[in-house]
Write an enzyme that holds these catalytic residues in place. Structure first.
Site, PDB file in Angstrom:
ATOM      1  N   THR A  82       3.366   7.399  -3.949  1.00  9.75           N
ATOM      2  CA  THR A  82       3.664   6.041  -3.481  1.00  9.75           C
ATOM      3  C   THR A  82       2.405   5.347  -2.917  1.00  9.75           C
ATOM      4  O   THR A  82       1.608   5.962  -2.199  1.00  9.75           O
ATOM      5  CB  THR A  82       4.759   6.116  -2.389  1.00  9.75           C
ATOM      6  OG1 THR A  82       5.893   6.761  -2.944  1.00  9.75           O
ATOM      7  CG2 THR A  82       5.153   4.730  -1.891  1.00  9.75           C
ATOM      8  N   ASN A 137       6.764   0.307   2.117  1.00 10.85           N
ATOM      9  CA  ASN A 137       6.645   1.717   1.727  1.00 10.85           C
ATOM     10  C   ASN A 137       6.418   2.650   2.916  1.00 10.85           C
ATOM     11  O   ASN A 137       6.783   3.831   2.862  1.00 10.85           O
ATOM     12  CB  ASN A 137       5.564   1.890   0.655  1.00 10.85           C
ATOM     13  CG  ASN A 137       6.055   1.402  -0.712  1.00 10.85           C
ATOM     14  OD1 ASN A 137       7.249   1.101  -0.869  1.00 10.85           O
ATOM     15  ND2 ASN A 137       5.163   1.309  -1.683  1.00 10.85           N
ATOM     16  N   HIS A 150      -7.770   5.098  -3.321  1.00 10.56           N
ATOM     17  CA  HIS A 150      -7.181   4.572  -4.560  1.00 10.56           C
ATOM     18  C   HIS A 150      -7.067   3.052  -4.483  1.00 10.56           C
ATOM     19  O   HIS A 150      -5.994   2.480  -4.424  1.00 10.56           O
ATOM     20  CB  HIS A 150      -5.800   5.207  -4.756  1.00 10.56           C
ATOM     21  CG  HIS A 150      -5.146   4.858  -6.062  1.00 10.56           C
ATOM     22  ND1 HIS A 150      -5.772   4.983  -7.279  1.00 10.56           N
ATOM     23  CD2 HIS A 150      -3.899   4.383  -6.334  1.00 10.56           C
ATOM     24  CE1 HIS A 150      -4.948   4.607  -8.230  1.00 10.56           C
ATOM     25  NE2 HIS A 150      -3.804   4.222  -7.686  1.00 10.56           N
ATOM     26  N   ARG A 200      -8.410   7.744 -16.489  1.00 12.07           N
ATOM     27  CA  ARG A 200      -8.730   6.427 -17.065  1.00 12.07           C
ATOM     28  C   ARG A 200     -10.217   6.359 -17.428  1.00 12.07           C
ATOM     29  O   ARG A 200     -10.589   5.897 -18.508  1.00 12.07           O
ATOM     30  CB  ARG A 200      -8.393   5.322 -16.053  1.00 12.07           C
ATOM     31  CG  ARG A 200      -6.908   5.129 -15.904  1.00 12.07           C
ATOM     32  CD  ARG A 200      -6.578   4.039 -14.894  1.00 12.07           C
ATOM     33  NE  ARG A 200      -5.134   3.794 -14.927  1.00 12.07           N
ATOM     34  CZ  ARG A 200      -4.392   3.506 -13.873  1.00 12.07           C
ATOM     35  NH1 ARG A 200      -4.954   3.372 -12.678  1.00 12.07           N
ATOM     36  NH2 ARG A 200      -3.099   3.304 -13.990  1.00 12.07           N
TER      37      ARG A 200
HETATM   38  N1  LIG Z   1      -0.877   6.953  -6.717  1.00 11.85           N
HETATM   39  C1  LIG Z   1      -0.941   6.423  -7.928  1.00 11.85           C
HETATM   40  O1  LIG Z   1      -1.895   6.640  -8.665  1.00 11.85           O
HETATM   41  C2  LIG Z   1       0.199   5.564  -8.425  1.00 11.85           C
HETATM   42  C3  LIG Z   1       0.321   5.264  -9.783  1.00 11.85           C
HETATM   43  C4  LIG Z   1       1.388   4.475 -10.195  1.00 11.85           C
HETATM   44  C5  LIG Z   1       2.340   4.013  -9.264  1.00 11.85           C
HETATM   45  N2  LIG Z   1       2.180   4.347  -7.965  1.00 11.85           N
HETATM   46  C6  LIG Z   1       3.170   3.965  -6.951  1.00 11.85           C
HETATM   47  O2  LIG Z   1       4.311   4.814  -7.095  1.00 11.85           O
HETATM   48  C7  LIG Z   1       5.458   4.158  -6.548  1.00 11.85           C
HETATM   49  C8  LIG Z   1       6.628   4.282  -7.514  1.00 11.85           C
HETATM   50  O3  LIG Z   1       6.342   3.631  -8.730  1.00 11.85           O
HETATM   51  P1  LIG Z   1       7.492   3.492  -9.847  1.00 11.85           P
HETATM   52  O4  LIG Z   1       6.885   2.777 -10.980  1.00 11.85           O
HETATM   53  O5  LIG Z   1       8.146   4.795 -10.073  1.00 11.85           O
HETATM   54  O6  LIG Z   1       8.508   2.513  -9.074  1.00 11.85           O
HETATM   55  P2  LIG Z   1      10.063   2.264  -9.364  1.00 11.85           P
HETATM   56  O7  LIG Z   1      10.440   1.021  -8.661  1.00 11.85           O
HETATM   57  O8  LIG Z   1      10.345   2.391 -10.797  1.00 11.85           O
HETATM   58  O9  LIG Z   1      10.765   3.526  -8.626  1.00 11.85           O
HETATM   59  C9  LIG Z   1      10.795   3.655  -7.242  1.00 11.85           C
HETATM   60  C10 LIG Z   1      12.125   4.273  -6.879  1.00 11.85           C
HETATM   61  O10 LIG Z   1      12.121   4.527  -5.470  1.00 11.85           O
HETATM   62  C11 LIG Z   1      13.451   4.369  -5.047  1.00 11.85           C
HETATM   63  N3  LIG Z   1      13.497   4.227  -3.590  1.00 11.85           N
HETATM   64  C12 LIG Z   1      13.225   3.141  -2.833  1.00 11.85           C
HETATM   65  N4  LIG Z   1      13.388   3.444  -1.525  1.00 11.85           N
HETATM   66  C13 LIG Z   1      13.751   4.745  -1.470  1.00 11.85           C
HETATM   67  C14 LIG Z   1      14.049   5.622  -0.411  1.00 11.85           C
HETATM   68  N5  LIG Z   1      14.018   5.230   0.867  1.00 11.85           N
HETATM   69  N6  LIG Z   1      14.370   6.890  -0.708  1.00 11.85           N
HETATM   70  C15 LIG Z   1      14.427   7.307  -1.994  1.00 11.85           C
HETATM   71  N7  LIG Z   1      14.151   6.509  -3.047  1.00 11.85           N
HETATM   72  C16 LIG Z   1      13.815   5.246  -2.781  1.00 11.85           C
HETATM   73  C17 LIG Z   1      13.947   3.139  -5.780  1.00 11.85           C
HETATM   74  O11 LIG Z   1      15.373   3.084  -5.802  1.00 11.85           O
HETATM   75  C18 LIG Z   1      13.329   3.376  -7.153  1.00 11.85           C
HETATM   76  O12 LIG Z   1      14.230   4.047  -8.027  1.00 11.85           O
HETATM   77  C19 LIG Z   1       5.008   2.720  -6.234  1.00 11.85           C
HETATM   78  O13 LIG Z   1       4.693   2.606  -4.856  1.00 11.85           O
HETATM   79  C20 LIG Z   1       3.722   2.575  -7.058  1.00 11.85           C
HETATM   80  O14 LIG Z   1       2.829   1.620  -6.519  1.00 11.85           O
HETATM   81  C21 LIG Z   1       1.128   5.089  -7.519  1.00 11.85           C
HETATM   82  O1  LIG Z   2      -2.009  -0.174  -9.750  1.00  7.90           O
HETATM   83  C1  LIG Z   2      -0.904   0.105  -9.265  1.00  7.90           C
HETATM   84  O2  LIG Z   2      -0.280  -0.664  -8.533  1.00  7.90           O
HETATM   85  C2  LIG Z   2      -0.251   1.420  -9.610  1.00  7.90           C
HETATM   86  C3  LIG Z   2      -1.181   2.576  -9.550  1.00  7.90           C
HETATM   87  O3  LIG Z   2      -1.830   2.677  -8.318  1.00  7.90           O
HETATM   88  C4  LIG Z   2      -2.173   2.614 -10.679  1.00  7.90           C
HETATM   89  O4  LIG Z   2      -3.369   2.782 -10.430  1.00  7.90           O
HETATM   90  O5  LIG Z   2      -1.715   2.506 -11.834  1.00  7.90           O
END
Ligand SMILES: NC(=O)c1ccc[n+]([C@@H]2O[C@H](COP(=O)([O-])OP(=O)(O)OC[C@H]3O[C@@H](n4cnc5c(N)ncnc54)[C@H](O)[C@@H]3O)[C@@H](O)[C@H]2O)c1
Ligand SMILES: O=C(O)C[C@H](O)C(=O)O
Length: 320
Positions: A120, A96, A176, A152
């Site tokens: 992300t 990432n 986080h 949550r």
């Molecule tokens: N901060 C938070 O609280 C939180 C909560 C949930 C998920 N997340 C994070 O969010 C991120 C996305 O989760 P998701 O469920 O949507 O994942 P996902 O896999 O469904 O979607 C990610 C997308 O990113 C795209 N991608 C990959 N590399 C790329 C690039 N260089 N440029 C543009 N697009 C690119 C992929 O093609 C994919 O469509 C993950 O890292 C996850 O851990 C964070």
């Molecule tokens: O737990 C994860 O990997 C995704 C996100 O950070 C969350 O808290 O749901």
């Protein structure tokens, strides 16, 4: 007045949900960007067709070229990979971080005036790196995690006490990760700080302790259930609340990962604290008073974030 332009970088589970909610709430025109060809176009078209059902005049477009995000008012970044069962968020750092470099450069070139919300993971390190790679002002680059973590916490409290989730105000501090700090003294049920809610019989101390632990591990609980990815509905709603506060100058105080320069005795890092979000971006950081226990827990969480920043610098020397 022209509609706001919202660029969603990453059109996966969260990106698609963000597009749906933004269109439904008519927050602005939506660009869904992804490196995968067809996915952003397909999701944008599907939601655009839905606007005729829910009656929203916003435009949606899918894109694989950063030129399409030009002039965006808000960029919400979910590009990258989510974790799978057995992984920690920190395991995502190598892949990432490279994605944040590409995204940061794209935003810098095409949407330098945007308010940027990073989602992300591992969040506190990725938002820090994204700010560095994009070079955007620090008050215009924030991370979403605290709104989700505190949602949550609030939901679990509502479920246990039987009090409407609307009358629960929950707060979390820190990074986080599983050592985030649910702020028991600052969170309230029906206006009562949680220690008083325990005394009043809304829940027992053991039940409160279990909720604190469940909140810390809330992301992993969903990953274990879904098996193929991580939470997306609540994360998308959380980022929309932040985007709305910026676009509508609501000046909401929301727990966000923000750049600290002296607040909480910390500098040069992003970590989750309550922040006032308005038209200028992060307009103020709110400093909670902390007792010795809370301070120790916050310091432990901050130390984890600092470890991740060092790992980023070790991977990419341009960040050092
Ligand atoms: N901060 C938070 O609280 C939180 C909560 C949930 C998920 N997340 C994070 O969010 C991120 C996305 O989760 P998701 O469920 O949507 O994942 P996902 O896999 O469904 O979607 C990610 C997308 O990113 C795209 N991608 C990959 N590399 C790329 C690039 N260089 N440029 C543009 N697009 C690119 C992929 O093609 C994919 O469509 C993950 O890292 C996850 O851990 C964070
Ligand atoms: O737990 C994860 O990997 C995704 C996100 O950070 C969350 O808290 O749901």
């Amino acid at each position: 007045m022209a509609r706001a332009k919202i660029a969603l970088i990453g059109a996966g589970m969260i990106g698609g949900t963000l597009a749906h909610v933004a269109a439904r709430e008519a927050l602005g025109d939506v660009i869904l960007f992804d490196i995968a060809e067809g996915t952003p176009q397909g999701k944008a078209l599907d939601i655009a067709e839905a606007t005729a059902v829910f009656g929203s005049d916003v435009a949606l477009k899918g894109a694989n070229d950063y030129a399409d995000i030009a002039g965006a008012d808000v960029c919400i970044v979910t590009a990258g990979v989510p974790r799978k069962p057995g992984m920690s968020r920190d395991d995502l750092i190598g892949i990432n971080l490279k994605v944040m470099k590409a995204v940061g450069e794209g935003i810098k070139a095409h949407a330098p005036n945007a308010f940027v919300i990073c989602i992300t993971n591992p969040l506190d390190a990725m938002v820090w790196a994204l700010q560095k790679f994009s070079g955007l002002p620090k008050e215009k680059v924030v991370g979403m995690a605290g709104v989700l973590d505190s949602a949550r916490f609030a939901y679990f409290l509502a479920e246990k006490t039987g009090v409407s989730v609307q009358d629960i105000h929950a707060w979390t501090l820190g990074g986080h990760g599983d050592d985030m700090v649910p702020m028991v003294r600052h969170s309230t049920v029906g206006g009562l700080p949680l220690p008083d809610a325990v005394k009043a019989g809304f829940l027992s101390q053991d039940e409160l302790d279990a909720i604190v632990d469940r909140t810390r591990k809330g992301g992993g609980e969903i990953v274990a259930l879904l098996k193929t990815g991580s939470a997306f509905y609540a994360p998308a709603e959380s980022a929309i609340a932040m985007a709305k506060s910026y676009l509508l100058d609501q000046k909401r105080v929301l727990p966000c990962a923000v750049w600290l320069s002296g607040e909480y005795g910390l500098s040069d890092l992003y970590v989750g604290v309550p922040a006032l979000i308005g038209a200028a971006g992060v307009e103020k950081v709110i400093e909670f008073t902390t007792n010795d226990d809370e301070k120790a827990m916050f310091e432990k969480s901050v130390a984890s974030v600092q470890g991740l920043l060092q790992a980023c610098k070790d991977i990419d020397a341009s960040l050092a």
